[in-house]
Design a protein around this motif. Structure first.
Motif, PDB file in Angstrom:
ATOM      1  N   LEU A   1      47.035  33.375  34.769  1.00 15.18           N
ATOM      2  CA  LEU A   1      47.848  33.959  33.706  1.00 15.18           C
ATOM      3  C   LEU A   1      47.724  33.243  32.352  1.00 15.18           C
ATOM      4  O   LEU A   1      47.533  33.889  31.327  1.00 15.18           O
ATOM      5  CB  LEU A   1      49.308  34.032  34.171  1.00 15.18           C
ATOM      6  N   PRO A   2      47.817  31.905  32.310  1.00 19.74           N
ATOM      7  CA  PRO A   2      47.692  31.235  31.002  1.00 19.74           C
ATOM      8  C   PRO A   2      46.373  31.570  30.285  1.00 19.74           C
ATOM      9  O   PRO A   2      46.371  31.739  29.065  1.00 19.74           O
ATOM     10  CB  PRO A   2      47.734  29.742  31.360  1.00 19.74           C
ATOM     11  N   PHE A   3      45.288  31.711  31.044  1.00 16.89           N
ATOM     12  CA  PHE A   3      43.986  32.036  30.435  1.00 16.89           C
ATOM     13  C   PHE A   3      44.015  33.448  29.839  1.00 16.89           C
ATOM     14  O   PHE A   3      43.566  33.680  28.723  1.00 16.89           O
ATOM     15  CB  PHE A   3      42.862  31.966  31.481  1.00 16.89           C
ATOM     16  N   VAL A   4      44.560  34.392  30.609  1.00 13.75           N
ATOM     17  CA  VAL A   4      44.585  35.787  30.151  1.00 13.75           C
ATOM     18  C   VAL A   4      45.571  35.934  28.993  1.00 13.75           C
ATOM     19  O   VAL A   4      45.304  36.641  28.020  1.00 13.75           O
ATOM     20  CB  VAL A   4      44.930  36.743  31.318  1.00 13.75           C
ATOM     21  N   GLU A   5      46.701  35.213  29.070  1.00 14.54           N
ATOM     22  CA  GLU A   5      47.692  35.255  27.986  1.00 14.54           C
ATOM     23  C   GLU A   5      47.089  34.795  26.665  1.00 14.54           C
ATOM     24  O   GLU A   5      47.362  35.357  25.615  1.00 14.54           O
ATOM     25  CB  GLU A   5      48.896  34.354  28.319  1.00 14.54           C
TER      26      GLU A   5
ATOM     27  N   LEU B   1      41.017  36.895  37.331  1.00 17.27           N
ATOM     28  CA  LEU B   1      41.319  38.253  36.885  1.00 17.27           C
ATOM     29  C   LEU B   1      40.565  39.158  37.848  1.00 17.27           C
ATOM     30  O   LEU B   1      39.336  39.119  37.919  1.00 17.27           O
ATOM     31  CB  LEU B   1      40.841  38.495  35.448  1.00 17.27           C
ATOM     32  N   LEU B   2      41.305  39.955  38.621  1.00 18.10           N
ATOM     33  CA  LEU B   2      40.693  40.832  39.617  1.00 18.10           C
ATOM     34  C   LEU B   2      40.703  42.249  39.090  1.00 18.10           C
ATOM     35  O   LEU B   2      41.776  42.801  38.805  1.00 18.10           O
ATOM     36  CB  LEU B   2      41.513  40.798  40.903  1.00 18.10           C
ATOM     37  N   ILE B   3      39.522  42.843  38.945  1.00 15.78           N
ATOM     38  CA  ILE B   3      39.443  44.189  38.399  1.00 15.78           C
ATOM     39  C   ILE B   3      39.231  45.180  39.535  1.00 15.78           C
ATOM     40  O   ILE B   3      38.329  45.026  40.357  1.00 15.78           O
ATOM     41  CB  ILE B   3      38.308  44.282  37.367  1.00 15.78           C
ATOM     42  N   ASN B   4      40.104  46.191  39.568  1.00 17.68           N
ATOM     43  CA  ASN B   4      40.044  47.194  40.631  1.00 17.68           C
ATOM     44  C   ASN B   4      38.704  47.918  40.619  1.00 17.68           C
ATOM     45  O   ASN B   4      38.129  48.160  39.564  1.00 17.68           O
ATOM     46  CB  ASN B   4      41.174  48.209  40.426  1.00 17.68           C
ATOM     47  N   PHE B   5      38.244  48.275  41.794  1.00 15.73           N
ATOM     48  CA  PHE B   5      37.001  49.013  41.978  1.00 15.73           C
ATOM     49  C   PHE B   5      36.944  50.251  41.082  1.00 15.73           C
ATOM     50  O   PHE B   5      35.908  50.577  40.519  1.00 15.73           O
ATOM     51  CB  PHE B   5      36.889  49.427  43.451  1.00 15.73           C
ATOM     52  N   SER B   6      38.080  50.943  40.907  1.00 17.48           N
ATOM     53  CA  SER B   6      38.118  52.180  40.118  1.00 17.48           C
ATOM     54  C   SER B   6      38.160  51.893  38.614  1.00 17.48           C
ATOM     55  O   SER B   6      38.169  52.827  37.822  1.00 17.48           O
ATOM     56  CB  SER B   6      39.347  53.008  40.491  1.00 17.48           C
ATOM     57  N   LEU B   7      38.212  50.621  38.221  1.00 18.28           N
ATOM     58  CA  LEU B   7      38.388  50.154  36.835  1.00 18.28           C
ATOM     59  C   LEU B   7      39.795  50.401  36.312  1.00 18.28           C
ATOM     60  O   LEU B   7      40.197  49.851  35.306  1.00 18.28           O
ATOM     61  CB  LEU B   7      37.378  50.777  35.853  1.00 18.28           C
ATOM     62  N   HIS B   8      40.546  51.277  36.987  1.00 22.99           N
ATOM     63  CA  HIS B   8      41.938  51.499  36.607  1.00 22.99           C
ATOM     64  C   HIS B   8      42.780  50.544  37.445  1.00 22.99           C
ATOM     65  O   HIS B   8      42.885  50.703  38.643  1.00 22.99           O
ATOM     66  CB  HIS B   8      42.365  52.948  36.883  1.00 22.99           C
ATOM     67  N   GLY B   9      43.358  49.556  36.810  1.00 27.14           N
ATOM     68  CA  GLY B   9      44.187  48.620  37.555  1.00 27.14           C
ATOM     69  C   GLY B   9      43.513  47.274  37.713  1.00 27.14           C
ATOM     70  O   GLY B   9      42.295  47.182  37.866  1.00 27.14           O
ATOM     71  N   PHE B  10      44.321  46.213  37.618  1.00 28.35           N
ATOM     72  CA  PHE B  10      43.810  44.856  37.747  1.00 28.35           C
ATOM     73  C   PHE B  10      44.963  43.966  38.177  1.00 28.35           C
ATOM     74  O   PHE B  10      46.127  44.376  38.142  1.00 28.35           O
ATOM     75  CB  PHE B  10      43.229  44.371  36.406  1.00 28.35           C
ATOM     76  N   ALA B  11      44.650  42.753  38.601  1.00 26.76           N
ATOM     77  CA  ALA B  11      45.690  41.777  38.922  1.00 26.76           C
ATOM     78  C   ALA B  11      45.259  40.427  38.368  1.00 26.76           C
ATOM     79  O   ALA B  11      44.052  40.160  38.233  1.00 26.76           O
ATOM     80  CB  ALA B  11      45.896  41.687  40.425  1.00 26.76           C
ATOM     81  N   VAL B  12      46.249  39.609  38.026  1.00 31.77           N
ATOM     82  CA  VAL B  12      45.970  38.269  37.538  1.00 31.77           C
ATOM     83  C   VAL B  12      46.698  37.301  38.465  1.00 31.77           C
ATOM     84  O   VAL B  12      47.887  37.490  38.750  1.00 31.77           O
ATOM     85  CB  VAL B  12      46.487  38.084  36.097  1.00 31.77           C
TER      86      VAL B  12
END
Ligand SMILES: [Zn+2]
Length: 410
Positions: free
Chosen positions: A88-92, A72-83
Motif C-alpha cells: 500500500l505505501p508504494f501504491v499510495e 499489486l495484483l492485477i486481475n486476469f480480466s484487467l478489471h479489478g486489482f488488489a494491493v
C-alpha cells in the motif's frame, strides 16, 4: 487439415498495457496453491506488480493480504486489482487516487483508464518492451493491432515514435484526448469509453440475475453519457464504446441516437464486445452505421462462466450467426474481430469459432479471417492445423514477408 491464412490485424487489444506487463510476473497459468506460494516468496523490500491473478480461483482479503510482501495484483480480466498491506505505501506514493479507492468497485469500474495508466506507470514501458511484445505476436499469427486504451501521454508518445507505429491503431480516453495537442489528436483513431464492467469481475451490465454475487456496473448515467457524446461528436474523431451486457448496449445505442439528433458526428462509431446484443439492438446499430468490434475468444465464456451466468445468457453470448445471417453485418466491413489479448494470437479465436459451445457462435474460417483483416505495416502467411477430432486449431508456422524499409523522413 492444414491451411494457410494471411498474417492478421487484431482489432481490439491493449498493446502498451501488455507490453508494460511483459516484465511482470504472470500467475495466470499457475494453480491457486502454486500461485500463493510464489506470491509469498517475492521480494519484501520493493513493490512487485503481478498480472494474471484469477480472483475467483484465489480469493485474497484481510489476513491473506496482510501476510504477503509488497504486491499489486492485477486481475486476469484487467478489471479489478488488489494491493497487499505491505504494498500500500508504494501504491499510495505513486498513484494516491487509485490507492484510496482500491476497495470501491464502483469507482474502479468508472475509472478504468486511470487504473490502466497506474498499472502502466508502476510496471513501466519503453520502446524495447513495445517492440518485443509486437514481435512476440507474429508467431501467433498477429502482425498489427488496435490499441484500445493508450494509458498515458508518455505511452502515446512511445507508440507514435515507435519503429512499429504503423502497426498500431490508437484509441485514447477522452481525458487524454483533451490534454494532448493537435498533431497527437490527429494521430489517434478516436476516443474510447468504458460503459460497463466485465463478466470476469461480475460487473457487466446484464439484467441478470447472476448466479451468486454480481452487479451491473455503469460508468455513466444516461444523461452524462449523452452530454459526453455530444462533446466528442464535435471533435471530428472516432468513438469506441465498451459495452458487454444488454443494458450497457442499450445505453450506448440510445445515447448515440440522441447525440446524433443533437448534431454529434463521428468519423467512425465502434461498439466493443457486445456479447449479449439482441436482434433489435443489432438493427439499431446497423441504422447508426456502427461497426461491431467483437471477440470470438469470448465465445468460450459460455463454457467458463457457467458458475455465474444462467443458461439463457450462456446461449446468447456472441450471437454471430444472428448478426451475419439475420441482421446483415458483414465481416471485415461492419463486423470486425479481435482478441482483447485474452489470449493473444489467432489459434484460440479460430478454435472458438470453428468449434463453439453454441451453434450461433459459429464462424467459418473465411469469416474469421475477413473479420480480423490483413496485418498493417507488415505482411506474411500463417499456417494453421485444424484438428476436427480434438476440436482444436493450432498455428504451426508463420512466415513474415521481407519488409520494404521505410524511406527515412526528412
Ligand atoms: Zn479491451
Amino acid at each position: 487439415m492444414i491451411t494457410t491464412i494471411p498474417l492478421l490485424h487484431d482489432n481490439h487489444n491493449h498493446v502498451s498495457l501488455y507490453a508494460a506487463f511483459s516484465s511482470c510476473i504472470d500467475i495466470s497459468r499457475l494453480g491457486p496453491e502454486e500461485a500463493w506460494n510464489l506470491l509469498g516468496s517475492l521480494p519484501k523490500e520493493r513493490l512487485t506488480v503481478v498480472r494474471g491473478w484469477k480472483s475467483f480461483e484465489l480469493p485474497l482479503a484481510g489476513e491473506a493480504l496482510a501476510s504477503l510482501p509488497p504486491l499489486l495484483l492485477i486481475n486476469f480480466s484487467l478489471h479489478g486489482f488488489a494491493v497487499s498491506d505491505a504494498g500500500l505505501p508504494f501504491v499510495e506514493q505513486a498513484v494516491p487516487q487509485v490507492a484510496a479507492n482500491r476497495n470501491n468497485q464502483i469507482w474502479c469500474e468508472a475509472h478504468v483508464p486511470a487504473i490502466f495508466a497506474a498499472y502502466c506507470g508502476l510496471a513501466g514501458i519503453d520502446e524495447g518492451k513495445l517492440v518485443s511484445y509486437i514481435d512476440a505476436m507474429v508467431p501467433l499469427g498477429i502482425g498489427s493491432s488496435d490499441e484500445m486504451t493508450v494509458p498515458t501521454q508518455g505511452a502515446l508518445d512511445r507508440c507514435l515514435s515507435s519503429a512499429y507505429a504503423e502497426r498500431l491503431k490508437l484509441w485514447v480516453a477522452p481525458e487524454l484526448y483533451e490534454k494532448v495537442d493537435k498533431p497527437r489528436r490527429a494521430a489517434v483513431a478516436g476516443v474510447k469509453l468504458f460503459l460497463d464492467g466485465a463478466i470476469g469481475a461480475r460487473s457487466a451490465a446484464i439484467q441478470g440475475p447472476w448466479i451468486g454475487p454480481g452487479t451491473a456496473m455503469f460508468t455513466y448515467t444516461d444523461e452524462a453519457l449523452l452530454e459526453l457524446l455530444v462533446t466528442i461528436g464535435g471533435w471530428n474523431t472516432g468513438i469506441a464504446l465498451h459495452a458487454i451486457g444488454e443494458l450497457a448496449i442499450g445505453q450506448a445505442l440510445t445515447a448515440l441516437e440522441h447525440a446524433h439528433t443533437r448534431g454529434a458526428r463521428f468519423r467512425q462509431i465502434r461498439l466493443e464486445h457486445l456479447q449479449f446484443i439482441d436482434r433489435d439492438q443489432a438493427r439499431r446499430a446497423k441504422q447508426l452505421g456502427a461497426i461491431l468490434s467483437m471477440q470470438p475468444n469470448f465465445s468460450s465464456d459460455s463454457r467458463d462462466y457457467s458458475d455465474r451466468l444462467p443458461e439463457s445468457y450462456l446461449r446468447r453470448n456472441n450471437p454471430f450467426r444472428m448478426l451475419i445471417d439475420e441482421a446483415g453485418f458483414e465481416p471485415g466491413i461492419d463486423l470486425v474481430f479481435g482478441s482483447d489479448g485474452m489470449p493473444d494470437g489467432i489459434a484460440y479465436a479460430a478454435t472458438a469459432s470453428l468449434f463453439p459451445a453454441h451453434p450461433v457462435q459459429h464462424l467459418s474460417l473465411a469469416e474469421l479471417v475477413t473479420g480480423y483483416g490483413p496485418a498493417r505495416g507488415v505482411s506474411g502467411t500463417v499456417t494453421l492445423e485444424i484438428d476436427e477430432d480434438t476440436g482444436r486449431v493450432t498455428v504451426i508456422g508463420v512466415k513474415q514477408d521481407d519488409q520494404v524499409p521505410r524511406k527515412p523522413s526528412r
